[in-house]
Structures are given as C-alpha cells and as structure tokens.
Design an enzyme around this catalytic site. Structure first.
Site, PDB file in Angstrom:
ATOM      1  N   ASP A  68       0.874  -1.176   0.000  1.00 25.02           N
ATOM      2  CA  ASP A  68       0.000   0.000   0.000  1.00 25.02           C
ATOM      3  C   ASP A  68       0.910   1.224   0.000  1.00 25.02           C
ATOM      4  O   ASP A  68       1.676   1.437   0.951  1.00 25.02           O
ATOM      5  CB  ASP A  68      -0.858  -0.040   1.279  1.00 25.02           C
ATOM      6  CG  ASP A  68      -1.760   1.172   1.428  1.00 25.02           C
ATOM      7  OD1 ASP A  68      -1.561   2.169   0.707  1.00 25.02           O
ATOM      8  OD2 ASP A  68      -2.663   1.115   2.288  1.00 25.02           O
ATOM      9  N   VAL A  69       0.836   2.041  -1.057  1.00 27.55           N
ATOM     10  CA  VAL A  69       1.784   3.161  -1.172  1.00 27.55           C
ATOM     11  C   VAL A  69       1.558   4.240  -0.109  1.00 27.55           C
ATOM     12  O   VAL A  69       2.421   5.082   0.101  1.00 27.55           O
ATOM     13  CB  VAL A  69       1.769   3.816  -2.570  1.00 27.55           C
ATOM     14  CG1 VAL A  69       2.211   2.844  -3.644  1.00 27.55           C
ATOM     15  CG2 VAL A  69       0.415   4.442  -2.896  1.00 27.55           C
ATOM     16  N   ASN A 114       2.559   5.986  -9.870  1.00 23.52           N
ATOM     17  CA  ASN A 114       1.309   5.992 -10.647  1.00 23.52           C
ATOM     18  C   ASN A 114       0.069   5.692  -9.818  1.00 23.52           C
ATOM     19  O   ASN A 114      -1.035   6.109 -10.176  1.00 23.52           O
ATOM     20  CB  ASN A 114       1.443   4.941 -11.768  1.00 23.52           C
ATOM     21  CG  ASN A 114       0.117   4.575 -12.382  1.00 23.52           C
ATOM     22  OD1 ASN A 114      -0.412   5.293 -13.221  1.00 23.52           O
ATOM     23  ND2 ASN A 114      -0.454   3.452 -11.945  1.00 23.52           N
ATOM     24  N   TYR A 147      -9.870  14.456  -5.214  1.00 20.05           N
ATOM     25  CA  TYR A 147      -8.994  14.025  -6.320  1.00 20.05           C
ATOM     26  C   TYR A 147      -8.250  15.224  -6.912  1.00 20.05           C
ATOM     27  O   TYR A 147      -7.018  15.191  -7.076  1.00 20.05           O
ATOM     28  CB  TYR A 147      -9.848  13.332  -7.387  1.00 20.05           C
ATOM     29  CG  TYR A 147      -9.056  12.744  -8.533  1.00 20.05           C
ATOM     30  CD1 TYR A 147      -8.452  11.493  -8.411  1.00 20.05           C
ATOM     31  CD2 TYR A 147      -8.910  13.430  -9.738  1.00 20.05           C
ATOM     32  CE1 TYR A 147      -7.732  10.944  -9.467  1.00 20.05           C
ATOM     33  CE2 TYR A 147      -8.194  12.890 -10.793  1.00 20.05           C
ATOM     34  CZ  TYR A 147      -7.611  11.647 -10.658  1.00 20.05           C
ATOM     35  OH  TYR A 147      -6.887  11.101 -11.693  1.00 20.05           O
ATOM     36  N   LYS A 162      -4.151  15.974  -6.972  1.00 22.83           N
ATOM     37  CA  LYS A 162      -3.351  16.116  -8.188  1.00 22.83           C
ATOM     38  C   LYS A 162      -2.739  17.518  -8.273  1.00 22.83           C
ATOM     39  O   LYS A 162      -1.612  17.674  -8.753  1.00 22.83           O
ATOM     40  CB  LYS A 162      -4.204  15.822  -9.433  1.00 22.83           C
ATOM     41  CG  LYS A 162      -4.717  14.382  -9.494  1.00 22.83           C
ATOM     42  CD  LYS A 162      -3.606  13.350  -9.545  1.00 22.83           C
ATOM     43  CE  LYS A 162      -4.132  11.934  -9.746  1.00 22.83           C
ATOM     44  NZ  LYS A 162      -3.090  10.911  -9.783  1.00 22.83           N
TER      45      LYS A 162
HETATM   46  P1  NAD Z   1      -6.709   2.081 -12.351  1.00 19.99           P
HETATM   47  O1  NAD Z   1      -7.770   2.049 -11.340  1.00 19.99           O
HETATM   48  O2  NAD Z   1      -6.680   1.033 -13.395  1.00 19.99           O
HETATM   49  O3  NAD Z   1      -5.260   2.076 -11.673  1.00 19.99           O
HETATM   50  C1  NAD Z   1      -4.990   2.592 -10.398  1.00 19.99           C
HETATM   51  C2  NAD Z   1      -4.073   1.624  -9.720  1.00 19.99           C
HETATM   52  O4  NAD Z   1      -3.670   2.129  -8.436  1.00 19.99           O
HETATM   53  C3  NAD Z   1      -4.776   0.286  -9.468  1.00 19.99           C
HETATM   54  O5  NAD Z   1      -3.930  -0.755  -9.924  1.00 19.99           O
HETATM   55  C4  NAD Z   1      -4.946   0.252  -7.964  1.00 19.99           C
HETATM   56  O6  NAD Z   1      -4.921  -1.040  -7.418  1.00 19.99           O
HETATM   57  C5  NAD Z   1      -3.733   1.057  -7.536  1.00 19.99           C
HETATM   58  N1  NAD Z   1      -3.845   1.510  -6.150  1.00 19.99           N
HETATM   59  C6  NAD Z   1      -4.922   2.084  -5.542  1.00 19.99           C
HETATM   60  N2  NAD Z   1      -4.659   2.306  -4.246  1.00 19.99           N
HETATM   61  C7  NAD Z   1      -3.390   1.860  -4.031  1.00 19.99           C
HETATM   62  C8  NAD Z   1      -2.549   1.814  -2.905  1.00 19.99           C
HETATM   63  N3  NAD Z   1      -2.972   2.270  -1.715  1.00 19.99           N
HETATM   64  N4  NAD Z   1      -1.305   1.293  -3.051  1.00 19.99           N
HETATM   65  C9  NAD Z   1      -0.875   0.821  -4.230  1.00 19.99           C
HETATM   66  N5  NAD Z   1      -1.626   0.842  -5.340  1.00 19.99           N
HETATM   67  C10 NAD Z   1      -2.870   1.355  -5.245  1.00 19.99           C
HETATM   68  O7  NAD Z   1      -6.793   3.519 -13.013  1.00 19.99           O
HETATM   69  P2  NAD Z   1      -5.748   4.294 -13.941  1.00 19.99           P
HETATM   70  O8  NAD Z   1      -6.554   5.164 -14.802  1.00 19.99           O
HETATM   71  O9  NAD Z   1      -4.783   3.367 -14.568  1.00 19.99           O
HETATM   72  O10 NAD Z   1      -5.024   5.226 -12.873  1.00 19.99           O
HETATM   73  C11 NAD Z   1      -3.608   5.289 -12.747  1.00 19.99           C
HETATM   74  C12 NAD Z   1      -3.199   6.696 -12.387  1.00 19.99           C
HETATM   75  O11 NAD Z   1      -3.501   7.568 -13.476  1.00 19.99           O
HETATM   76  C13 NAD Z   1      -3.931   7.277 -11.160  1.00 19.99           C
HETATM   77  O12 NAD Z   1      -3.006   8.031 -10.395  1.00 19.99           O
HETATM   78  C14 NAD Z   1      -4.958   8.202 -11.809  1.00 19.99           C
HETATM   79  O13 NAD Z   1      -5.315   9.242 -10.945  1.00 19.99           O
HETATM   80  C15 NAD Z   1      -4.181   8.693 -13.009  1.00 19.99           C
HETATM   81  N6  NAD Z   1      -5.006   9.261 -14.072  1.00 19.99           N
HETATM   82  C16 NAD Z   1      -5.871   8.476 -14.769  1.00 19.99           C
HETATM   83  C17 NAD Z   1      -6.621   9.058 -15.791  1.00 19.99           C
HETATM   84  C18 NAD Z   1      -7.584   8.265 -16.629  1.00 19.99           C
HETATM   85  O14 NAD Z   1      -8.350   8.880 -17.381  1.00 19.99           O
HETATM   86  N7  NAD Z   1      -7.572   6.946 -16.576  1.00 19.99           N
HETATM   87  C19 NAD Z   1      -6.508  10.413 -16.067  1.00 19.99           C
HETATM   88  C20 NAD Z   1      -5.635  11.175 -15.310  1.00 19.99           C
HETATM   89  C21 NAD Z   1      -4.873  10.587 -14.338  1.00 19.99           C
END
Ligand code: NAD
Length: 269
Positions: free
Chosen positions: A69-70, A96, A167, A171
C-alpha cells in the site's frame, strides 16, 4: 528516429506503483519493451499484477510483483528493499498509484478525503523519498541522470473538477510536490517530472466510457476526437525516463488529446 523496440533502458530498474492495471500496467510494459527490469507494485489485484509481469517478460524483460500500500511508509520501504534485493538498484520510479472517491462537496467524508490524499499525494511523496535515498546510495549508473521520477498527475491538477475535490486537490498538490522536489534535487542530477493524462480508458473511469451517452459528452471535451488508451501514457513515460528527455526537469507533460485547450470555447465565436 528511435524505434519503439530499441532497448535504451537496458540495465535500468524501474519501480511502477499501481501497476496491476490501466496506466501503471501500460507504463510497466512500455519500460520493459525498452529493456528495463520492472518491480510491479500492486495493492489488491494479484492476478492483474501477474498479467503485468507476464507482459513484461513477453517483452523480453525481467519483472516481479510486490504487494504494498503506497500510503503506508513501511510498505513502501519494503517495496524498495525487495527491488534492490532482487535487481540491485532502482533507476526509475513511476509513482502511478491513484484512486477516486467521488462525492458532492458537503457529502464528502473525512475518511474519503484522507484516503485519496493518502494514496495520490502522500503515497507519491513516500515513494519519491525512498527512490531518492536509493539513487544516492547507488550513485551514477547507465544514464545521464542519477535517477528519474515520473509522477502520474492529471489534467485535474489545473482543471477544477466539481464532485471530485479530493482528487483534484491531490493532483494539484502532486504537481507542486513534483516541481518543488525537482527544484531541490536537480543539482544532484535527479530528474523529477509528471505526466498529466486527460481521459484514458481504464478501470478508474469505466462507468463513463462504457456508457455511449456519457462517452458522447466526454468526446466534446477532447478536440482530438478519441478517448486516450493506456499505451498513449506508457509511451510518454518510457520517453520521459530515457536520456532523450535528459533536459526535462520539473515539467508536467500533458497527454490529453487537447482537453486542456478549453474546447468549450471552440464555438464561442
Ligand atoms: P486504475 O484504477 O486502473 O489504476 C490505479 C491503480 O492504483 C490500481 O492498480 C490500484 O490497485 C492502484 N492503487 C490504488 N490504491 C493503491 C494503494 N494504496 N497502493 C498501491 N496501489 C494502489 O486507473 P488508472 O486510470 O490506470 O489510474 C492510474 C493513475 O492515473 C492514477 O493516479 C490516476 O489518478 C491517473 N489518471 C488516470 C486518468 C484516466 O483517465 N484513466 C486520467 C488522469 C490521471
């Protein structure tokens, strides 16, 4: 021109957090395709992490999965210790991991506020600290930089987002965390940067892109006319981690199909 298959990250080691799905998985695979060995951090989805490891190995790289857990300092320390035990170094961090807990402003609980800040902002901070400590211990290696850090921000580091204040605050905070750390660490040749994705089709926003009506509304916010794919971000991360981006320091690279271009104003002649 550098081919995508060129292994310009060979002999480098990357830690990618939240890499069992979505953008983290795409970053892990893109780095692996360039030859990096990858520590695939996951929180709860061991099957997803195993799939990421498999995809990295199919790309000809080494990879292993590690649960942590990060937002937990001991968990983060264990992730880095295991990576160093396994591959001897850490050269690249992709911070990420992230999540949303959405609610209207006065319905947002303190618990959900703290969870999102804890993972998205504090989690990145903890991983960045451990990465920098490790960069210093190991010294200069196969890159022009002592180490490279990429934080996964969002276009919502600058675009306000009603119903998602936790959120957006996480960010926005992440962007200045990156810039301030970059300012402090640049003289040691540590490059700290961020990527700000727009809307990318992953689990985090499946409810939107799997609904045609919501998807049509979303497309109006994307001048380039399509939702992003995880590989759009993975490719950006691989380049940012390479010496081709050696002069990029403290920058947030927007990869969003034009979402930050105020598309609502297009027809406001
Ligand atoms: P996703 O839900 O597929 O991935 C998020 C990952 O973070 C998951 O694998 C989850 O298990 C992990 N995670 C959550 N809590 C955690 C914790 N406490 N410790 C370790 N890992 C944890 O969604 P995504 O879209 O791939 O998101 C990845 C990143 O990209 C995030 O930071 C998100 O905010 C950012 N982001 C996504 C988008 C989008 O449109 N998909 C846009 C902007 C930013």
């Amino acid at each position: 021109m550098t081919e995508a298959s060129e292994r310009y990250l060979a002999d480098q080691v990357a830690v990618v957090t939240g890499a069992s799905s979505g953008l983290g998985q795409a970053c892990a695979v893109a780095l692996a395709r360039r030859g990096a060995s990858v520590a695939v951090n996951y929180h709860h989805d061991a099957d997803g992490a195993a799939q990421t490891v498999r995809r990295c190995e199919e790309a000809g790289a080494r990879a292993f999965a590690f649960q942590a857990d990060v937002s937990d300092e001991d968990g983060v320390k264990a992730l880095f210790a295991e990576t160093v035990d396994t591959y001897a170094t850490v050269d690249i961090l992709v911070a990420n991991a992230g999540l949303q807990k959405d609610a209207r402003f006065t319905d947002l609980t303190l618990k959900d506020w703290n969870t999102v800040i804890g993972v998205n902002l504090t989690g990145a901070f903890l991983c960045m600290q451990e990465a920098v400590r490790q960069f210093r211990r190991q010294g200069m290696r196969h890159s022009r930089a002592l180490g490279k850090i990429i934080a996964m921000s969002s276009v919502h580091d600058v675009i306000p987002w009603a119903g998602h204040v936790n959120y957006a605050a996480s960010k926005g905070g992440l962007s200045l965390l990156v810039k301030s750390a970059a300012q402090e660490l640049a003289e040691e040749k540590i490059r700290v940067n961020a990527i700000a994705p727009g809307a990318i089709a992953t689990a985090i926003n499946k409810s939107v892109w799997s609904d045609p009506a919501q998807m049509e509304a979303l497309k109006k916010l994307m001048p380039y006319g399509r939702i992003g794919q995880p590989e759009d971000i993975g490719e950006a991360a691989a380049w940012m981690a390479s010496d081709m981006a050696d002069y990029m320091v403290g920058h947030t690279m927007v990869v969003d199909g034009g979402m930050e271009l105020y598309p609502e104003f297009r027809d406001n002649g």
